[in-house]
Design a protein around this motif. Structure first.
Motif, PDB file in Angstrom:
ATOM      1  N   GLN A 114      37.609 116.904  -5.899  1.00 42.66           N
ATOM      2  CA  GLN A 114      37.073 116.327  -4.664  1.00 42.66           C
ATOM      3  C   GLN A 114      35.934 115.343  -4.943  1.00 42.66           C
ATOM      4  O   GLN A 114      35.732 114.403  -4.177  1.00 42.66           O
ATOM      5  N   ALA A 115      35.205 115.571  -6.042  1.00 43.91           N
ATOM      6  CA  ALA A 115      34.132 114.632  -6.391  1.00 43.91           C
ATOM      7  C   ALA A 115      34.737 113.243  -6.636  1.00 43.91           C
ATOM      8  O   ALA A 115      34.211 112.227  -6.165  1.00 43.91           O
ATOM      9  N   ASN A 116      35.857 113.195  -7.351  1.00 48.35           N
ATOM     10  CA  ASN A 116      36.493 111.894  -7.582  1.00 48.35           C
ATOM     11  C   ASN A 116      37.084 111.319  -6.298  1.00 48.35           C
ATOM     12  O   ASN A 116      36.937 110.122  -6.024  1.00 48.35           O
ATOM     13  N   LEU A 117      37.757 112.177  -5.524  1.00 48.69           N
ATOM     14  CA  LEU A 117      38.304 111.679  -4.244  1.00 48.69           C
ATOM     15  C   LEU A 117      37.173 111.115  -3.386  1.00 48.69           C
ATOM     16  O   LEU A 117      37.294 110.037  -2.798  1.00 48.69           O
ATOM     17  N   GLY A 251      31.853 120.138  -8.281  1.00 47.74           N
ATOM     18  CA  GLY A 251      31.826 118.813  -8.897  1.00 47.74           C
ATOM     19  C   GLY A 251      30.578 118.082  -8.441  1.00 47.74           C
ATOM     20  O   GLY A 251      29.854 118.550  -7.552  1.00 47.74           O
ATOM     21  N   PHE A 252      30.339 116.928  -9.053  1.00 45.10           N
ATOM     22  CA  PHE A 252      29.154 116.162  -8.651  1.00 45.10           C
ATOM     23  C   PHE A 252      29.402 114.667  -8.767  1.00 45.10           C
ATOM     24  O   PHE A 252      30.252 114.213  -9.543  1.00 45.10           O
ATOM     25  N   GLY A 253      28.642 113.923  -7.983  1.00 46.98           N
ATOM     26  CA  GLY A 253      28.555 112.476  -8.120  1.00 46.98           C
ATOM     27  C   GLY A 253      27.074 112.146  -8.133  1.00 46.98           C
ATOM     28  O   GLY A 253      26.289 112.791  -7.412  1.00 46.98           O
ATOM     29  N   ALA A 254      26.675 111.190  -8.967  1.00 51.14           N
ATOM     30  CA  ALA A 254      25.243 110.876  -9.060  1.00 51.14           C
ATOM     31  C   ALA A 254      25.056 109.388  -9.291  1.00 51.14           C
ATOM     32  O   ALA A 254      25.956 108.703  -9.803  1.00 51.14           O
ATOM     33  N   GLY A 255      23.879 108.900  -8.908  1.00 47.92           N
ATOM     34  CA  GLY A 255      23.579 107.480  -9.108  1.00 47.92           C
ATOM     35  C   GLY A 255      22.166 107.167  -8.640  1.00 47.92           C
ATOM     36  O   GLY A 255      21.463 108.040  -8.121  1.00 47.92           O
ATOM     37  N   ASN A 256      21.774 105.915  -8.803  1.00 48.98           N
ATOM     38  CA  ASN A 256      20.419 105.493  -8.434  1.00 48.98           C
ATOM     39  C   ASN A 256      20.393 104.543  -7.245  1.00 48.98           C
ATOM     40  O   ASN A 256      19.338 104.096  -6.828  1.00 48.98           O
ATOM     41  N   HIS A 257      21.542 104.197  -6.725  1.00 45.06           N
ATOM     42  CA  HIS A 257      21.613 103.189  -5.661  1.00 45.06           C
ATOM     43  C   HIS A 257      20.830 103.653  -4.431  1.00 45.06           C
ATOM     44  O   HIS A 257      20.944 104.815  -4.021  1.00 45.06           O
ATOM     45  N   PRO A 258      20.038 102.752  -3.818  1.00 42.26           N
ATOM     46  CA  PRO A 258      19.228 103.176  -2.658  1.00 42.26           C
ATOM     47  C   PRO A 258      20.053 103.660  -1.464  1.00 42.26           C
ATOM     48  O   PRO A 258      19.534 104.401  -0.624  1.00 42.26           O
ATOM     49  N   LEU A 259      21.332 103.281  -1.394  1.00 45.82           N
ATOM     50  CA  LEU A 259      22.157 103.739  -0.263  1.00 45.82           C
ATOM     51  C   LEU A 259      23.010 104.961  -0.621  1.00 45.82           C
ATOM     52  O   LEU A 259      23.838 105.387   0.178  1.00 45.82           O
ATOM     53  N   PHE A 260      22.785 105.494  -1.830  1.00 48.45           N
ATOM     54  CA  PHE A 260      23.662 106.558  -2.340  1.00 48.45           C
ATOM     55  C   PHE A 260      23.783 107.733  -1.367  1.00 48.45           C
ATOM     56  O   PHE A 260      24.878 108.238  -1.124  1.00 48.45           O
ATOM     57  N   GLU A 261      22.663 108.169  -0.806  1.00 50.27           N
ATOM     58  CA  GLU A 261      22.679 109.375   0.051  1.00 50.27           C
ATOM     59  C   GLU A 261      23.613 109.211   1.252  1.00 50.27           C
ATOM     60  O   GLU A 261      24.131 110.192   1.784  1.00 50.27           O
ATOM     61  N   TYR A 262      23.829 107.952   1.674  1.00 47.32           N
ATOM     62  CA  TYR A 262      24.656 107.720   2.867  1.00 47.32           C
ATOM     63  C   TYR A 262      26.144 107.920   2.586  1.00 47.32           C
ATOM     64  O   TYR A 262      26.948 107.983   3.512  1.00 47.32           O
ATOM     65  N   LEU A 263      26.462 108.052   1.293  1.00 50.08           N
ATOM     66  CA  LEU A 263      27.859 108.370   0.957  1.00 50.08           C
ATOM     67  C   LEU A 263      28.276 109.699   1.597  1.00 50.08           C
ATOM     68  O   LEU A 263      29.436 109.918   1.897  1.00 50.08           O
ATOM     69  N   ARG A 264      27.291 110.583   1.775  1.00 45.57           N
ATOM     70  CA  ARG A 264      27.610 111.893   2.379  1.00 45.57           C
ATOM     71  C   ARG A 264      28.324 111.743   3.720  1.00 45.57           C
ATOM     72  O   ARG A 264      29.089 112.608   4.128  1.00 45.57           O
ATOM     73  N   TYR A 265      28.027 110.660   4.425  1.00 44.72           N
ATOM     74  CA  TYR A 265      28.600 110.471   5.771  1.00 44.72           C
ATOM     75  C   TYR A 265      29.807 109.533   5.744  1.00 44.72           C
ATOM     76  O   TYR A 265      30.292 109.101   6.782  1.00 44.72           O
ATOM     77  N   ALA A 266      30.254 109.244   4.522  1.00 42.43           N
ATOM     78  CA  ALA A 266      31.390 108.329   4.405  1.00 42.43           C
ATOM     79  C   ALA A 266      32.522 108.927   3.570  1.00 42.43           C
ATOM     80  O   ALA A 266      33.596 108.342   3.488  1.00 42.43           O
ATOM     81  N   MET A 267      32.275 110.094   2.961  1.00 43.14           N
ATOM     82  CA  MET A 267      33.281 110.650   2.041  1.00 43.14           C
ATOM     83  C   MET A 267      34.005 111.820   2.704  1.00 43.14           C
ATOM     84  O   MET A 267      33.436 112.909   2.862  1.00 43.14           O
ATOM     85  N   ARG A 268      35.242 111.583   3.070  1.00 42.43           N
ATOM     86  CA  ARG A 268      35.995 112.632   3.771  1.00 42.43           C
ATOM     87  C   ARG A 268      36.138 113.910   2.929  1.00 42.43           C
ATOM     88  O   ARG A 268      36.046 115.006   3.471  1.00 42.43           O
ATOM     89  N   PRO A 269      36.342 113.807   1.591  1.00 39.80           N
ATOM     90  CA  PRO A 269      36.471 115.042   0.795  1.00 39.80           C
ATOM     91  C   PRO A 269      35.145 115.821   0.667  1.00 39.80           C
ATOM     92  O   PRO A 269      35.125 116.919   0.144  1.00 39.80           O
TER      93      PRO A 269
END
Ligand code: PMP
Length: 402
Positions: A114-117, A251-269
């Motif tokens: 699911q981390a990759n999806l 699983g995990f996804g990580a990064g330094n991008h300032p908008l990274f946290e907003y992925l939580r509201y965009a990732m269906r998996p």
């Protein structure tokens, strides 16, 4: 039309496998004795195909942390973090794990798949292009499908081929995401990261590396291939799993991008599935602390991997890769002989993975071993001995007398 009729071919292939012995793709561990031992078919068996790289699954502190979490937070989360909220353990794991990874942001998922999806479909959309190494794991291909992005495959580990394809795509609208793996799961080879980063400097894409098999294993800090290569600053996003070196599930996804946290509201998996169980999160957290505190596990894994690799080379086995890694695969001539050799190995007391097309690169038939830091020298020597008696005799021939 019967919908299941399309799977008749799978049923026939499975029947052929069963006719040769055990169900190689459905083995039952009747009892787990240790990270490297199980009872299979009533016999004590050395496990050499579990991805339990750090041998941490029976660690007393990890088990205690899991039990405590069951007591404190219960058996399940009964919903997603968006709908039900997070447990304190989830946020603690993300915080500590981001520190471990030396990244500003980390999001944990229920599985590595699911981390990759999630990451791929969160990062890329229908206007974007994802460039995938041809040998990418199925979760990466599926992530690409879910994203709706255009898919461009480049030749495995071939930075020049990626360069060529990026040049062809110049001027196309949308963003470009390139996806690599640290250690490739089937043959154990590594991505030539510095070559790809040269191409990145030329074309300016964003780069994601799946460190599923290299996390915990490679690098001075155990963060994976980019850590080993000293190239972490050039990697935009890192993905991985807790199901291998961490000995848990997640699983995990990580990064330094300032908008990274907003992925939580965009990732269906991430949004539309239950978050990981308290016991899984707590054991992951305990295991990561262990990995940080006990670099000797990595050293031991390296020694064990080299011992198995050298032993197989001395037997003259045809390995898929010339580099030592904890994934060591032996190439076999064809499907029937691979199944026969796999059966013979299991009967003599060693479990390895059978890997057949279409799940393998270049339609290879493989007996895939994964080495653990918990294997003893005697375990490794026994695995070599059994491969010597079973595979070396049958290798190159049509079948082996199992
Ligand atoms: N990425 C790679 C490269 C893998 O090999 C795997 C699992 N084998 C995954 C992701 C998925 O991880 P998980 O088993 O935690 O779902």
């Amino acid at each position: 039309m019967d919908l299941l009729e399309k799977h008749r071919g799978i049923a026939e292939r499975h029947a052929r496998m069963l006719a040769m012995g055990v169900n190689a793709v459905g083995v039952t561990n009747e009892q787990m004795i240790s990270p490297t031992r199980a009872i299979i078919d009533g016999r004590e068996t050395i496990l050499a195909g579990t991805n339990n790289y750090m041998g941490i699954t029976f660690d007393a502190d990890c088990i205690a942390a899991g039990k405590q979490a069951l007591e404190d937070f219960g058996t399940g989360t009964t919903g997603s973090r968006i709908a039900n909220g997070s447990f304190a353990l989830h946020t603690q794991l993300e915080r500590e794990f981001a520190q471990f990874l030396n990244r500003k942001h980390c999001i944990v998922f229920t599985t590595g798949y699911q981390a990759n999806l999630g990451m791929m479909s969160g990062l890329a959309g229908p206007r974007d292009t994802i460039y995938l190494d041809a040998d990418s794991h199925s979760s990466i291909y599926d992530g690409c499908t879910l994203s709706g992005a255009k898919l461009v495959r480049f030749r495995h580990n071939d930075a020049a081929d990626l360069d060529k394809r990026l040049t062809r795509g110049e001027g196309e609208e949308g963003g470009k995401l390139v996806v690599l793996e640290g250690i490739y799961s089937m043959l154990g080879d590594r991505a030539p990261l510095s070559d790809f980063i040269e191409v990145k400097k030329k074309h300016g894409f964003q780069l994601l590396v799946d460190e599923a098999h290299s996390f915990g294993v490679l690098g001075d800090h155990g963060r994976g291939l980019a850590d080993e290569a000293g190239l972490e600053d050039d990697i935009d996003f890192v993905v991985g799993t807790f199901s291998k070196s961490v000995g848990a599930i997640g699983g995990f996804g990580a990064g330094n991008h300032p908008l990274f946290e907003y992925l939580r509201y965009a990732m269906r998996p991430y949004m539309f599935t239950a978050s990981s169980s308290p016991a899984s999160v707590a054991t992951s957290l305990a295991a990561i602390r262990k990995l940080a505190a006990e670099p000797q596990r990595r050293q031991r894994l390296r020694e064990n991997s080299a011992r198995l690799f050298d032993g197989f080379r001395a037997l003259g086995l045809d390995m898929g890769c010339g580099q030592v890694s904890p994934v060591i695969a032996v190439k076999c001539p064809d499907e029937p002989s691979t199944i026969a050799m796999w059966n013979a190995l299991l009967k003599s007391g060693v479990y390895v993975n059978i890997a057949l097309p279409p799940g393998t690169p270049n339609k290879l038939c493989l007996l895939r071993c994964s080495v653990s830091a918990a294997h003893s020298d005697a375990d490794i020597d026994r695995i070599i001995e059994l491969f010597g008696s079973v595979v070396a005799q049958g290798h190159g021939k049509q079948a082996v007398n199992a």
